[in-house]
Design an enzyme around this catalytic site. Sequence first.
Site, PDB file in Angstrom:
ATOM      1  N   LYS A   1       0.468  70.675  14.408  1.00 56.88           N
ATOM      2  CA  LYS A   1      -0.252  71.358  15.915  1.00 56.88           C
ATOM      3  C   LYS A   1       0.490  72.835  16.064  1.00 56.88           C
ATOM      4  CE  LYS A   1       2.794  71.002  19.120  1.00 56.88           C
ATOM      5  NZ  LYS A   1       3.609  70.613  20.781  1.00 56.88           N
ATOM      6  N   ASP A   2       1.047  73.934  15.104  1.00 56.75           N
ATOM      7  CA  ASP A   2       1.260  75.113  15.528  1.00 56.75           C
ATOM      8  C   ASP A   2       0.537  75.797  14.114  1.00 56.75           C
ATOM      9  OD1 ASP A   2       3.157  74.348  17.504  1.00 56.75           O
ATOM     10  OD2 ASP A   2       4.908  74.795  16.287  1.00 56.75           O
TER      11      ASP A   2
ATOM     12  N   SER B   1       2.326  75.408  27.882  1.00 57.68           N
ATOM     13  CA  SER B   1       0.871  74.372  27.155  1.00 57.68           C
ATOM     14  C   SER B   1      -0.390  75.009  28.503  1.00 57.68           C
ATOM     15  CB  SER B   1       1.395  73.418  27.043  1.00 57.68           C
ATOM     16  OG  SER B   1      -0.399  72.646  26.625  1.00 57.68           O
TER      17      SER B   1
ATOM     18  N   ARG C   1      -2.566  73.894  28.092  1.00 57.49           N
ATOM     19  CA  ARG C   1      -3.734  72.366  27.951  1.00 57.49           C
ATOM     20  C   ARG C   1      -2.944  71.007  28.754  1.00 57.49           C
ATOM     21  NH1 ARG C   1      -1.629  67.812  26.094  1.00 57.49           N
ATOM     22  NH2 ARG C   1      -0.554  68.501  24.750  1.00 57.49           N
ATOM     23  N   ARG C   2      -1.311  71.009  28.787  1.00 57.88           N
ATOM     24  CA  ARG C   2      -0.913  69.869  29.587  1.00 57.88           C
ATOM     25  C   ARG C   2      -1.007  70.577  31.125  1.00 57.88           C
ATOM     26  NH1 ARG C   2       4.297  70.799  25.765  1.00 57.88           N
ATOM     27  NH2 ARG C   2       4.055  68.387  24.227  1.00 57.88           N
TER      28      ARG C   2
ATOM     29  N   ARG D   1       9.141  78.236  28.893  1.00 56.82           N
ATOM     30  CA  ARG D   1       9.167  78.733  27.465  1.00 56.82           C
ATOM     31  C   ARG D   1      11.110  78.603  26.711  1.00 56.82           C
ATOM     32  NH1 ARG D   1       6.668  82.478  23.936  1.00 56.82           N
ATOM     33  NH2 ARG D   1       8.027  81.329  23.116  1.00 56.82           N
ATOM     34  N   GLY D   2      10.864  78.822  25.741  1.00 56.21           N
ATOM     35  CA  GLY D   2      12.184  78.447  24.826  1.00 56.21           C
ATOM     36  C   GLY D   2      12.593  77.096  24.041  1.00 56.21           C
TER      37      GLY D   2
ATOM     38  N   VAL E   1      13.840  73.408  22.552  1.00 60.61           N
ATOM     39  CA  VAL E   1      14.397  71.719  23.676  1.00 60.61           C
ATOM     40  C   VAL E   1      15.255  71.714  24.255  1.00 60.61           C
ATOM     41  CG1 VAL E   1      14.554  69.619  23.277  1.00 60.61           C
ATOM     42  CG2 VAL E   1      12.603  70.374  21.853  1.00 60.61           C
TER      43      VAL E   1
ATOM     44  N   THR F   1      17.136  74.806  25.294  1.00 63.63           N
ATOM     45  CA  THR F   1      16.916  74.814  26.572  1.00 63.63           C
ATOM     46  C   THR F   1      15.736  74.782  27.878  1.00 63.63           C
ATOM     47  OG1 THR F   1      16.815  77.476  25.529  1.00 63.63           O
ATOM     48  CG2 THR F   1      15.993  77.239  27.256  1.00 63.63           C
ATOM     49  N   ARG F   2      14.733  74.534  27.285  1.00 67.50           N
ATOM     50  CA  ARG F   2      13.988  73.850  28.489  1.00 67.50           C
ATOM     51  C   ARG F   2      14.905  72.182  28.971  1.00 67.50           C
ATOM     52  NH1 ARG F   2       8.356  73.218  25.440  1.00 67.50           N
ATOM     53  NH2 ARG F   2       8.376  75.731  23.936  1.00 67.50           N
TER      54      ARG F   2
ATOM     55  N   CYS G   1      -5.617  78.318  21.911  1.00 71.06           N
ATOM     56  CA  CYS G   1      -4.588  77.272  21.820  1.00 71.06           C
ATOM     57  C   CYS G   1      -4.377  78.146  23.404  1.00 71.06           C
ATOM     58  CB  CYS G   1      -2.799  77.283  22.274  1.00 71.06           C
ATOM     59  SG  CYS G   1      -2.833  79.080  22.343  1.00 71.06           S
TER      60      CYS G   1
END
Length: 294
Positions: free
Chosen positions: A78-79, A119, A121-122, A139-140, A142, A144-145, A230
């Site tokens: 997807k990137d 995102s 979209r999200r 951002r960051g 996984v 970090t989130r 995006c």
Amino acid sequence: MSLRIGTRGSALALAQTDKVVGILADRGIEAEVVTIATEGDTATGVPLHAIGGQGVFVRALDDAILRGEIDAAVHSMKDIPAARPAGLTCSAVLERDSPADFLAHECPLEAVSVIGSSSTRRRAQLLRDAPALEVKQLRGNVDTRIRKLREGQYDAIVLAEAGLERLGITLPGEPLPTDRFVPSPNQGTVAVVCRDDPAVADAFAPLDHAPTRFDVEIERAVMEEVGGGCFTPQGIYCRNGDLIAEVLALDGSRWERIERRVTTVGEAREWGRALRVQAAGLIREAYATLGIKP
């Protein structure tokens, strides 16, 4: 044969690359992993659309292949942006993992009012589903989130379920249904990009999963015709030829959507062009609001 395979340095990127390296090893092919920093990894304090979108995670690896520093790179598909440099080929698409988004939360679902996601979209899909929500930038990597979620900076965060599965992470929460929260094109899919050289590409060919490649090629064809990158909130998902594609306003208040059975990439392009016409106003609006030139 020995290959140099490039990857980002995040835990998820390394896990995906290790999977590819392991499959190659089972086939008697040695591979060296080369970690490469990308602008998307270093510029974490700004939204993705401000530094060029998802393509910032791919550009440095593309350049390293073209310079001959590595033979191939492993990506979350997807990137990978629609426009690709000459001299590269997608040599393998691995069997798809879960395409769904995952809403992680430690408080009761009814208490969730602030959700973290960078995102567009999200954000749009969440606001369409529950307009009273506050969706804040996040951002960051996984880890970090998840740390920011546990610190209480957000009531919930949205992550790709496939990423959690690949990292072996279990979080409280639930996957979001793909018919209401249509995923990003190619979400849940890992791709190998390499130098356009049969000697290199053929080494990865056995990793290719034909049914997944068909679905993601349908999604990419629609994405290429719709445009918007995006920057415009859009979800595009195909499963065994059943296509759902939508474009939303940034605030989730309006959207255009198609649901079709698609059997060829040509058909997908036709429906992508149709959706672009339907959603032309939403796309222009997104670019104008974000201050981005089409």
